[in-house]
Write a protein that holds these residues in place. Sequence first.
Motif, mmCIF file in Angstrom:
data_model
loop_
_atom_site.group_PDB
_atom_site.id
_atom_site.type_symbol
_atom_site.label_atom_id
_atom_site.label_comp_id
_atom_site.label_asym_id
_atom_site.label_seq_id
_atom_site.Cartn_x
_atom_site.Cartn_y
_atom_site.Cartn_z
ATOM 1 N N TYR A 269 0.861 -1.182 0.000
ATOM 2 C CA TYR A 269 0.000 0.000 0.000
ATOM 3 C C TYR A 269 0.897 1.232 0.000
ATOM 4 N N LYS B 128 -2.580 -0.458 -3.559
ATOM 5 C CA LYS B 128 -3.620 0.410 -3.008
ATOM 6 C C LYS B 128 -2.974 1.742 -2.658
ATOM 7 N N ILE C 287 -3.424 5.275 -0.342
ATOM 8 C CA ILE C 287 -4.164 5.982 0.711
ATOM 9 C C ILE C 287 -3.603 7.396 0.826
ATOM 10 N N LYS D 231 -10.873 14.666 -5.462
ATOM 11 C CA LYS D 231 -11.067 13.216 -5.642
ATOM 12 C C LYS D 231 -10.824 12.826 -7.094
ATOM 13 N N LEU E 9 -7.745 10.878 -7.803
ATOM 14 C CA LEU E 9 -7.724 9.431 -7.526
ATOM 15 C C LEU E 9 -8.333 8.620 -8.670
ATOM 16 N N PRO F 126 -7.357 0.127 -6.116
ATOM 17 C CA PRO F 126 -8.192 0.777 -5.092
ATOM 18 C C PRO F 126 -7.489 1.981 -4.457
ATOM 19 N N THR F 127 -8.269 2.986 -4.149
ATOM 20 C CA THR F 127 -7.730 4.193 -3.501
ATOM 21 C C THR F 127 -8.632 4.566 -2.336
ATOM 22 N N GLU F 128 -8.059 5.268 -1.386
ATOM 23 C CA GLU F 128 -8.866 5.744 -0.265
ATOM 24 C C GLU F 128 -8.362 7.108 0.171
ATOM 25 N N ASN F 129 -9.296 7.997 0.363
ATOM 26 C CA ASN F 129 -8.942 9.327 0.853
ATOM 27 C C ASN F 129 -9.501 9.464 2.258
ATOM 28 N N VAL F 130 -8.615 9.661 3.250
ATOM 29 C CA VAL F 130 -9.119 9.802 4.617
ATOM 30 C C VAL F 130 -9.069 11.274 5.017
ATOM 31 N N SER F 131 -9.939 11.639 5.942
ATOM 32 C CA SER F 131 -10.048 13.053 6.294
ATOM 33 C C SER F 131 -9.418 13.354 7.649
ATOM 34 N N ALA G 166 -7.665 3.380 8.582
ATOM 35 C CA ALA G 166 -8.016 3.108 7.182
ATOM 36 C C ALA G 166 -7.400 1.813 6.661
#
Length: 292
Positions: free
Chosen positions: A86, A123, A125, A132, A135, A141-146, A290
């Motif tokens: 990742y 992946k 992150i 967005k 991404l 797969p991607t993930e954006n955390v706040s 995440a």
Amino acid sequence: MLVNFTVIGGNASKGLAKRIARRLKAKYVDADTRTFPDGESKITFRHNLKKSVVLVVQSTYPPVDTNLLQILSIISEAKKISSKIYAIMPYMGYARQDRQFLSGEIVTMSVVAKMLQAAGAKKIIAVDIHSKTALRHFKIPTENVSAIPELAKYLKKLELKNPIVVSPDTGGSLRAKKFADILKSDSITLKKSRNRKTGKVSIRSTKADVNGKDLIIVDDIISTGGSVVKATQFLKKQKCKRIFVVCTHGLLIGDAEKNIKKAGVTQIISTNTIPRSISKVDVSGVIAQAVQ
Ligand code: R5P
């Protein structure tokens, strides 16, 4: 199922990588980095790693391309020992170049996405990525955390009286609203426009009722500080009280910090996606959450 993690800290994000490893009770591996006189990076890491999910942590703040090449190199080496890598890029450089604004512009974010995938990332992150759309250039797969809840928690501790949360532009309006909701405050949005050729920023807005109020300007990135300075000057003219500035990524290029303070800002607060003296809020918790 209990996942076995290994965290590799790239040169730009060692502190944050160690914190993530501690939270995940994972093995931490240091990517030892030297810079040659011509600017090339020499990276060494010893990897008698057990089978695990490998998290490579590296923000790509300046020197952006150097930090990018370093994470690509680490991922490509880590591929020899894990098929699950990742790329944790708390601050992702080039995310502002996610589309063509003027004819002829290269969408470099799409090149970055291809390179990370080719190196072996499975992946991605990021934290509060600028848009967005950036991404969408990835096929993995991607993930954006706040980090907004963490930043808001920090501001809550300052116990400001009925502050108003301000977004300097319409793009950040929802972010400011989310921040204000946590503080149980109101939020307003200024109208910022940027000349795409010169980069010059100007603020337009109907008269905001901020007279005598403490304000919290919330933005994702402070780069040159131009946006925050313009917003501060505008709000000071409306006779507000104090101005606090909060951002996820404090790039603080050149005299940004000095200029923001000179414009009359009381305090600037950022997260540790980029290690700076203003990095008061830790994002290792939201990242660890995440990946689990
Ligand atoms: C732009 O849309 C971003 O949200 C930030 O407001 C911007 O990148 C800040 O740049 P600067 O500090 O150079 O004005």
